[in-house]
Design an enzyme around this catalytic site. Structure first.
Site, mmCIF file in Angstrom:
data_model
loop_
_atom_site.group_PDB
_atom_site.id
_atom_site.type_symbol
_atom_site.label_atom_id
_atom_site.label_comp_id
_atom_site.label_asym_id
_atom_site.label_seq_id
_atom_site.Cartn_x
_atom_site.Cartn_y
_atom_site.Cartn_z
ATOM 1 N N SER A 1 -101.730 -26.525 3.042
ATOM 2 C CA SER A 1 -102.680 -26.873 2.786
ATOM 3 C C SER A 1 -103.608 -26.679 1.776
ATOM 4 O O SER A 1 -102.914 -25.628 0.463
ATOM 5 C CB SER A 1 -103.072 -25.617 4.377
ATOM 6 O OG SER A 1 -102.973 -24.441 3.579
ATOM 7 N N ARG B 1 -88.597 -17.340 -4.634
ATOM 8 C CA ARG B 1 -87.467 -16.750 -4.121
ATOM 9 C C ARG B 1 -85.541 -17.880 -4.453
ATOM 10 O O ARG B 1 -86.566 -18.500 -4.387
ATOM 11 C CB ARG B 1 -86.788 -17.123 -2.175
ATOM 12 C CG ARG B 1 -87.960 -15.077 -2.315
ATOM 13 C CD ARG B 1 -87.592 -14.020 -2.175
ATOM 14 N NE ARG B 1 -87.844 -12.813 -1.676
ATOM 15 C CZ ARG B 1 -88.353 -12.472 -2.875
ATOM 16 N NH1 ARG B 1 -88.841 -12.390 -3.668
ATOM 17 N NH2 ARG B 1 -89.619 -11.159 -1.662
ATOM 18 N N GLU C 1 -78.235 -12.738 -5.168
ATOM 19 C CA GLU C 1 -78.496 -11.287 -6.525
ATOM 20 C C GLU C 1 -77.827 -10.140 -6.134
ATOM 21 O O GLU C 1 -77.486 -9.582 -4.836
ATOM 22 C CB GLU C 1 -79.903 -11.115 -5.997
ATOM 23 C CG GLU C 1 -80.996 -12.274 -6.473
ATOM 24 C CD GLU C 1 -82.416 -12.281 -6.414
ATOM 25 O OE1 GLU C 1 -82.889 -11.028 -6.256
ATOM 26 O OE2 GLU C 1 -83.378 -12.934 -6.907
ATOM 27 N N HIS D 1 -84.894 -10.084 -11.592
ATOM 28 C CA HIS D 1 -85.986 -9.667 -10.612
ATOM 29 C C HIS D 1 -86.426 -8.764 -10.633
ATOM 30 O O HIS D 1 -87.091 -7.729 -9.999
ATOM 31 C CB HIS D 1 -85.051 -9.345 -8.900
ATOM 32 C CG HIS D 1 -85.861 -9.946 -7.647
ATOM 33 N ND1 HIS D 1 -85.724 -10.526 -6.300
ATOM 34 C CD2 HIS D 1 -87.436 -9.708 -7.583
ATOM 35 C CE1 HIS D 1 -86.689 -10.488 -5.829
ATOM 36 N NE2 HIS D 1 -87.522 -9.792 -6.185
ATOM 37 N N ILE D 2 -87.180 -8.819 -11.545
ATOM 38 C CA ILE D 2 -88.471 -7.631 -12.505
ATOM 39 C C ILE D 2 -90.309 -7.893 -12.299
ATOM 40 O O ILE D 2 -90.887 -7.434 -12.401
ATOM 41 C CB ILE D 2 -87.976 -7.535 -13.456
ATOM 42 C CG1 ILE D 2 -88.644 -8.445 -14.581
ATOM 43 C CG2 ILE D 2 -86.704 -6.816 -13.579
ATOM 44 C CD1 ILE D 2 -88.403 -8.237 -15.764
HETATM 45 P P1 NAP Z 1 -98.268 -15.320 -0.277
HETATM 46 O O1 NAP Z 1 -100.143 -15.434 -0.339
HETATM 47 O O2 NAP Z 1 -98.263 -15.746 1.185
HETATM 48 O O3 NAP Z 1 -98.662 -17.506 -1.059
HETATM 49 C C1 NAP Z 1 -97.546 -18.236 -0.464
HETATM 50 C C2 NAP Z 1 -97.853 -19.171 -0.945
HETATM 51 O O4 NAP Z 1 -96.902 -20.660 -0.100
HETATM 52 C C3 NAP Z 1 -98.704 -19.759 0.354
HETATM 53 O O5 NAP Z 1 -99.731 -20.430 -0.471
HETATM 54 C C4 NAP Z 1 -98.599 -21.122 1.366
HETATM 55 O O6 NAP Z 1 -99.843 -21.835 1.902
HETATM 56 C C5 NAP Z 1 -97.097 -21.415 0.091
HETATM 57 N N1 NAP Z 1 -95.994 -22.245 1.254
HETATM 58 C C6 NAP Z 1 -96.012 -21.586 2.416
HETATM 59 N N2 NAP Z 1 -94.707 -22.342 3.049
HETATM 60 C C7 NAP Z 1 -95.234 -23.779 1.911
HETATM 61 C C8 NAP Z 1 -93.710 -24.684 1.568
HETATM 62 N N3 NAP Z 1 -93.365 -25.153 2.510
HETATM 63 N N4 NAP Z 1 -94.311 -25.850 0.604
HETATM 64 C C9 NAP Z 1 -95.178 -25.874 -0.330
HETATM 65 N N5 NAP Z 1 -95.472 -24.513 -0.610
HETATM 66 C C10 NAP Z 1 -95.897 -23.260 0.794
HETATM 67 O O7 NAP Z 1 -97.364 -14.901 -1.000
HETATM 68 P P2 NAP Z 1 -97.225 -14.759 -2.517
HETATM 69 O O8 NAP Z 1 -98.326 -13.024 -2.744
HETATM 70 O O9 NAP Z 1 -98.892 -15.292 -3.432
HETATM 71 O O10 NAP Z 1 -96.092 -14.313 -2.866
HETATM 72 C C11 NAP Z 1 -95.830 -15.729 -2.730
HETATM 73 C C12 NAP Z 1 -93.942 -15.396 -2.977
HETATM 74 O O11 NAP Z 1 -93.627 -14.583 -4.400
HETATM 75 C C13 NAP Z 1 -93.346 -14.100 -1.968
HETATM 76 O O12 NAP Z 1 -93.094 -14.637 -0.879
HETATM 77 C C14 NAP Z 1 -91.981 -14.137 -2.806
HETATM 78 O O13 NAP Z 1 -90.938 -14.822 -2.386
HETATM 79 C C15 NAP Z 1 -92.403 -13.973 -4.112
HETATM 80 N N6 NAP Z 1 -92.596 -13.298 -4.801
HETATM 81 C C16 NAP Z 1 -91.791 -12.640 -5.700
HETATM 82 C C17 NAP Z 1 -91.583 -11.754 -6.953
HETATM 83 C C18 NAP Z 1 -90.794 -11.592 -7.492
HETATM 84 O O14 NAP Z 1 -90.871 -10.214 -8.482
HETATM 85 N N7 NAP Z 1 -90.266 -12.163 -8.013
HETATM 86 C C19 NAP Z 1 -92.763 -10.864 -6.565
HETATM 87 C C20 NAP Z 1 -93.908 -10.533 -5.801
HETATM 88 C C21 NAP Z 1 -93.457 -11.645 -5.031
HETATM 89 P P3 NAP Z 1 -99.569 -23.102 3.181
HETATM 90 O O15 NAP Z 1 -99.441 -22.344 3.952
HETATM 91 O O16 NAP Z 1 -100.516 -24.118 2.833
HETATM 92 O O17 NAP Z 1 -98.784 -23.425 2.372
#
Ligand code: NAP
Length: 320
Positions: A178, A237, A266, A285-286
């Site tokens: 979206s 991820r 991982e 994964h930090i």
């Molecule tokens: P968030 O606010 O829920 O953002 C996720 C985004 O992904 C939303 O804007 C969503 O938009 C989009 N999305 C979902 N399905 C999709 C698809 N099929 N195609 C394209 N976009 C899609 O979450 P956040 O807090 O930003 O975190 C995002 C992700 O980062 C987490 O889920 C986690 O896996 C990862 N993360 C990693 C670390 C790390 O240590 N590396 C730390 C924190 C988070 P729409 O629903 O409009 O598609």
């Protein structure tokens, strides 16, 4: 007294606070994940679990956890939890959104800079005593400023990265299901379909959650679409990316480099081909790993448990 099981050693202050009202048991290791049999046994006896990404909360566990009311995951992602099965079992699932947004965005931007400017390679070079003279192209990298950043998954963290990128005068493209009009207005981000984004971006950054829809979303076909000068960054991820195709793309020169915080499996094996590639910057994964943020995440997970066990509304419930 309700029992809480915490699956990893966390800050004593957070545990002590819970101990005032609950019976608390902790898998007391910082490095080793709780073994599956211990987790299953604890789930059977507990009213609440404070879990990490390394713990699988699935149907098997939920079907034999008669007292369980809440699973509080110490992460924003919750792909380690079968949320549907938890809902069916009447178990509330919570996560830790917002509190890690800026910290993870900092790491994502660091990976962009570190990969483009070859920082780990340059740091090794000087420490190995290889620096014998200044030379025009010594460890020359790629510019980040004024380049095009393509963000796949423009959620909270994606938008925090866009804010940083705007300060570097980057042109920002994004792809989600979206439109995010706020990000368009604030950072001049432009919405693209995935294919267009991949073709135009100098840096492709994945920040989408792992879902059945995103699993394997970036594979051979997508790497072929990227510029051969593109740098691929994954802070979302691991399984969103087909890692074998990533290795092939790097080997074949389909892309120029990769910065990775997350991996298909991982911890990644130290023999994995990605780890021997000069143009790959890999970190374990930090994303949210600062002492400040990790403490806040522990505290939020504990507060969610406290709320549910006290019959109140959890602060950050996961809903499907
Ligand atoms: P968030 O606010 O829920 O953002 C996720 C985004 O992904 C939303 O804007 C969503 O938009 C989009 N999305 C979902 N399905 C999709 C698809 N099929 N195609 C394209 N976009 C899609 O979450 P956040 O807090 O930003 O975190 C995002 C992700 O980062 C987490 O889920 C986690 O896996 C990862 N993360 C990693 C670390 C790390 O240590 N590396 C730390 C924190 C988070 P729409 O629903 O409009 O598609």
């Amino acid at each position: 007294m309700s029992k809480i099981f915490i699956t990893r050693k966390i800050d004593d202050a957070v545990i002590d606070e819970l101990k005032k009202s609950f019976d608390v048991e902790v898998w007391d290791s910082e490095d080793e994940a709780v073994p599956r049999d211990v987790l299953l046994k604890q789930a059977k006896e507990s009213h609440a679990l404070l879990t990490m990404l390394s713990d699988q909360i699935d149907e098997e566990l939920l079907s034999d956890a008669p007292h369980l009311k809440v699973v509080a995951n110490m992460a924003v992602g919750y792909d380690n939890i079968d949320v549907e099965a938890a809902e069916k079992a009447g178990v509330i699932v919570t996560n830790t959104p917002d509190v890690l947004t800026d910290t993870t965005a900092d790491l994502a931007f660091s990976l962009i800079l570190a990969t483009a400017r070859r920082i780990p390679e340059a740091a090794d070079y000087i420490k190995q005593g290889e620096w014998t003279s200044w030379s025009p192209y010594l460890l020359a990298g790629r510019d980040v400023h004024h380049k095009t950043l393509g963000i796949v998954g423009m959620g909270k963290i994606g938008q925090a990265v866009a804010k940083r990128a705007a300060g570097f005068d980057m042109n920002i493209l994004y792809h989600t299901r979206s439109r995010k009009t706020e990000a368009e207005e604030q950072f001049g981000a432009q919405y693209k379909n995935l294919s267009d984004l991949l073709e135009k971006a100098d840096f492709v950054l994945v920040l989408a959650p792992l879902t059945e829809e995103t699993r394997g979303m970036i594979g051979a076909e997508q790497f072929k679409k990227m510029k051969d000068s593109a740098i691929f960054i994954n802070v979302g991820r691991g399984p969103v990316v087909d890692e074998k195709s990533l290795v092939d793309a790097l080997r074949n020169g389909d892309i120029a480099g990769a910065g990775l915080d997350v991996f298909e499996k991982e911890p990644i094996s130290k023999e994995h081909p990605l780890l021997s590639m000069e143009n790959v910057v890999a970190v374990p994964h930090i994303g949210s790993a600062t002492t400040e943020t990790r403490y806040i995440m522990m505290k939020l997970a504990a507060d969610n448990i406290k709320a549910v066990l006290n019959g109140e509304k959890p602060l950050t419930r996961v809903t499907r």
